[in-house]
Design a protein around this motif. Structure first.
Motif, PDB file in Angstrom:
ATOM      1  N   UNK A 174       5.819 -44.772  34.103  1.00  0.00           N
ATOM      2  CA  UNK A 174       6.293 -44.556  32.729  1.00  0.00           C
ATOM      3  C   UNK A 174       5.135 -44.117  31.831  1.00  0.00           C
ATOM      4  N   UNK A 175       3.973 -44.690  32.056  1.00  0.00           N
ATOM      5  CA  UNK A 175       2.790 -44.279  31.275  1.00  0.00           C
ATOM      6  C   UNK A 175       2.435 -42.837  31.624  1.00  0.00           C
ATOM      7  N   UNK A 176       2.544 -42.470  32.910  1.00  0.00           N
ATOM      8  CA  UNK A 176       2.289 -41.080  33.310  1.00  0.00           C
ATOM      9  C   UNK A 176       3.291 -40.149  32.627  1.00  0.00           C
ATOM     10  N   UNK A 177       4.568 -40.549  32.602  1.00  0.00           N
ATOM     11  CA  UNK A 177       5.604 -39.756  31.922  1.00  0.00           C
ATOM     12  C   UNK A 177       5.227 -39.525  30.462  1.00  0.00           C
ATOM     13  N   UNK A 178       4.760 -40.600  29.817  1.00  0.00           N
ATOM     14  CA  UNK A 178       4.400 -40.523  28.394  1.00  0.00           C
ATOM     15  C   UNK A 178       3.360 -39.411  28.131  1.00  0.00           C
ATOM     16  N   UNK A 179       2.427 -39.222  29.089  1.00  0.00           N
ATOM     17  CA  UNK A 179       1.407 -38.185  28.892  1.00  0.00           C
ATOM     18  C   UNK A 179       1.833 -36.840  29.485  1.00  0.00           C
ATOM     19  N   UNK A 180       2.501 -36.855  30.642  1.00  0.00           N
ATOM     20  CA  UNK A 180       2.922 -35.585  31.251  1.00  0.00           C
ATOM     21  C   UNK A 180       3.874 -34.815  30.352  1.00  0.00           C
ATOM     22  N   UNK A 181       4.731 -35.551  29.622  1.00  0.00           N
ATOM     23  CA  UNK A 181       5.702 -34.900  28.741  1.00  0.00           C
ATOM     24  C   UNK A 181       5.189 -34.805  27.298  1.00  0.00           C
ATOM     25  N   UNK A 182       3.937 -35.121  27.102  1.00  0.00           N
ATOM     26  CA  UNK A 182       3.311 -34.911  25.790  1.00  0.00           C
ATOM     27  C   UNK A 182       2.860 -33.456  25.772  1.00  0.00           C
ATOM     28  N   UNK A 183       3.413 -32.668  24.849  1.00  0.00           N
ATOM     29  CA  UNK A 183       3.175 -31.216  24.870  1.00  0.00           C
ATOM     30  C   UNK A 183       1.704 -30.856  24.669  1.00  0.00           C
ATOM     31  N   UNK A 184       0.880 -31.814  24.253  1.00  0.00           N
ATOM     32  CA  UNK A 184      -0.551 -31.519  24.043  1.00  0.00           C
ATOM     33  C   UNK A 184      -1.365 -31.759  25.308  1.00  0.00           C
ATOM     34  N   UNK A 185      -0.751 -32.439  26.280  1.00  0.00           N
ATOM     35  CA  UNK A 185      -1.492 -32.845  27.476  1.00  0.00           C
ATOM     36  C   UNK A 185      -1.601 -31.697  28.485  1.00  0.00           C
ATOM     37  N   UNK A 186      -2.739 -31.629  29.166  1.00  0.00           N
ATOM     38  CA  UNK A 186      -2.950 -30.595  30.190  1.00  0.00           C
ATOM     39  C   UNK A 186      -3.378 -31.228  31.521  1.00  0.00           C
ATOM     40  N   UNK A 187      -2.917 -32.452  31.747  1.00  0.00           N
ATOM     41  CA  UNK A 187      -3.405 -33.188  32.916  1.00  0.00           C
ATOM     42  C   UNK A 187      -2.457 -33.246  34.093  1.00  0.00           C
ATOM     43  N   UNK A 188      -1.476 -32.307  34.140  1.00  0.00           N
ATOM     44  CA  UNK A 188      -0.506 -32.337  35.233  1.00  0.00           C
ATOM     45  C   UNK A 188      -1.195 -32.295  36.598  1.00  0.00           C
ATOM     46  N   UNK A 189      -2.094 -31.337  36.777  1.00  0.00           N
ATOM     47  CA  UNK A 189      -2.776 -31.185  38.071  1.00  0.00           C
ATOM     48  C   UNK A 189      -3.627 -32.425  38.392  1.00  0.00           C
ATOM     49  N   UNK A 190      -4.213 -33.025  37.360  1.00  0.00           N
ATOM     50  CA  UNK A 190      -5.088 -34.187  37.572  1.00  0.00           C
ATOM     51  C   UNK A 190      -4.310 -35.407  38.081  1.00  0.00           C
ATOM     52  N   UNK A 191      -3.004 -35.461  37.751  1.00  0.00           N
ATOM     53  CA  UNK A 191      -2.215 -36.650  38.114  1.00  0.00           C
ATOM     54  C   UNK A 191      -1.290 -36.406  39.310  1.00  0.00           C
ATOM     55  N   UNK A 192      -1.064 -35.133  39.606  1.00  0.00           N
ATOM     56  CA  UNK A 192      -0.049 -34.791  40.607  1.00  0.00           C
ATOM     57  C   UNK A 192      -0.290 -35.454  41.959  1.00  0.00           C
ATOM     58  N   UNK A 193      -1.531 -35.465  42.440  1.00  0.00           N
ATOM     59  CA  UNK A 193      -1.791 -35.991  43.793  1.00  0.00           C
ATOM     60  C   UNK A 193      -1.458 -37.482  43.876  1.00  0.00           C
ATOM     61  N   UNK A 194      -1.544 -38.187  42.749  1.00  0.00           N
ATOM     62  CA  UNK A 194      -1.223 -39.622  42.758  1.00  0.00           C
ATOM     63  C   UNK A 194       0.283 -39.821  42.647  1.00  0.00           C
ATOM     64  N   UNK A 195       0.898 -39.124  41.700  1.00  0.00           N
ATOM     65  CA  UNK A 195       2.332 -39.327  41.459  1.00  0.00           C
ATOM     66  C   UNK A 195       3.197 -38.755  42.583  1.00  0.00           C
ATOM     67  N   UNK A 196       2.743 -37.664  43.187  1.00  0.00           N
ATOM     68  CA  UNK A 196       3.525 -37.033  44.244  1.00  0.00           C
ATOM     69  C   UNK A 196       3.086 -37.464  45.635  1.00  0.00           C
ATOM     70  N   UNK A 197       2.077 -38.314  45.717  1.00  0.00           N
ATOM     71  CA  UNK A 197       1.563 -38.722  47.022  1.00  0.00           C
ATOM     72  C   UNK A 197       2.140 -40.045  47.516  1.00  0.00           C
ATOM     73  N   UNK A 198       1.509 -40.598  48.532  1.00  0.00           N
ATOM     74  CA  UNK A 198       1.947 -41.894  49.074  1.00  0.00           C
ATOM     75  C   UNK A 198       1.824 -42.933  47.944  1.00  0.00           C
ATOM     76  N   UNK A 199       2.870 -43.720  47.742  1.00  0.00           N
ATOM     77  CA  UNK A 199       2.819 -44.714  46.657  1.00  0.00           C
ATOM     78  C   UNK A 199       3.260 -44.146  45.322  1.00  0.00           C
ATOM     79  N   UNK A 200       3.687 -42.887  45.313  1.00  0.00           N
ATOM     80  CA  UNK A 200       4.113 -42.241  44.062  1.00  0.00           C
ATOM     81  C   UNK A 200       5.597 -42.414  43.781  1.00  0.00           C
ATOM     82  N   UNK A 201       6.155 -41.459  43.026  1.00  0.00           N
ATOM     83  CA  UNK A 201       7.528 -41.603  42.521  1.00  0.00           C
ATOM     84  C   UNK A 201       8.593 -41.699  43.616  1.00  0.00           C
ATOM     85  N   UNK A 202       8.334 -41.126  44.786  1.00  0.00           N
ATOM     86  CA  UNK A 202       9.353 -41.147  45.841  1.00  0.00           C
ATOM     87  C   UNK A 202       9.677 -42.552  46.341  1.00  0.00           C
TER      88      UNK A 202
END
Ligand code: SF4
Length: 239
Positions: A174-202
């Motif tokens: 939820x904290x990641x969502x708060x920043x990923x969907x913040x239109x000023x944030x540019x950290x999608x690539x920085x967080x993707x490997x954690x959120x989309x990896x083992x232990x992530x949203x799946x």
């Protein structure tokens, strides 16, 4: 002011002294407007100073007093005793966490997961002359998730987190969502490997216990699904 005797059956465990946890019962004269935290502080200050509980603000801001009440997770300072039913109230620490003493648990695994999603605004482009602006529409997208107080009730109510501490859990996502969907944030690539990896949203199986547990009424499952959608489509619905 209406008064009433209530019984509290409280989990007790001091790993330095006790071979195993046990419960101790206390009878407290309660009154209208009294919160669960008020009752526990009363016990600790007047009946049994050996009882440990973590709290600070007493007004649902610091997120310190999450605990289990009759098997539901609640913020003790926000819970009016009048809303709790039963002859005996069973009070336990947040489930699946290492108990430091009584109602105080070690929050490190929870905080470690939070750190993994980089819970702050990330920018790579040069700073504008004045400020990074955000539209009303974009702010509303993340509105409720901004209220998170990191109490841990959502994550520690999650059956996936109980068995797999490597799962980020609803609070971190939820904290990641708060920043990923913040239109000023540019950290999608920085967080993707954690959120989309083992232990992530799946790992989320939609048990919805996190939504029920959140004292701030944040729809954590919606936030998890929005992060899943972002990973699948690579797009966020900001203006
Ligand atoms: Fe607590 Fe709700 Fe934040 Fe989870 S989302 S940590 S339950 S305030």
């Amino acid at each position: 002011m209406k008064k009433k005797m209530r019984k509290f059956k409280i989990y007790r465990y001091d790993p330095e002294k006790d071979s195993k946890p046990y419960y101790r019962e206390y009878s407290v004269e309660t009154h209208e407007g009294m919160t669960l935290l008020d009752a526990i502080i009363h016990i600790s200050e007047n009946m049994d100073p050996s009882l440990s509980v973590r709290y600070s603000c007493r007004m649902s801001v610091c997120g310190s007093c999450g605990m289990s009440v009759n098997d539901s997770l609640k913020l003790a300072c926000k819970t009016q005793l009048e809303t709790l039913h039963g002859d005996v109230l069973k009070i336990e620490p947040l489930p699946s966490m290492k108990v430091i003493k009584d109602l105080v648990v070690d929050m490190e695994p929870f905080l470690d997961n939070l750190k993994k999603v980089k819970p702050y605004l990330i920018t790579h482009t040069p700073d504008p002359a004045k400020e990074r602006l955000q539209s009303v529409y974009d702010r509303e997208l993340i509105d409720s998730s901004v209220d998170c107080i990191l109490c841990g009730c959502c994550t520690t109510s999650c059956p996936v987190f109980w068995t797999d501490k490597g799962y980020l859990g609803p609070a971190a996502i939820t904290k990641a969502f708060r920043f990923l969907y913040d239109s000023r944030d540019e950290g999608y690539e920085d967080r993707l490997h954690v959120l989309g990896g083992v232990g992530g949203v799946d790992k989320c199986h939609h048990a919805y216990r996190c939504v029920e547990a959140c004292p701030k009424n944040i729809n954590t499952t919606y936030a998890i699904d929005m992060v899943k959608k972002l990973i699948l489509t690579g797009k966020r619905d900001t203006e």
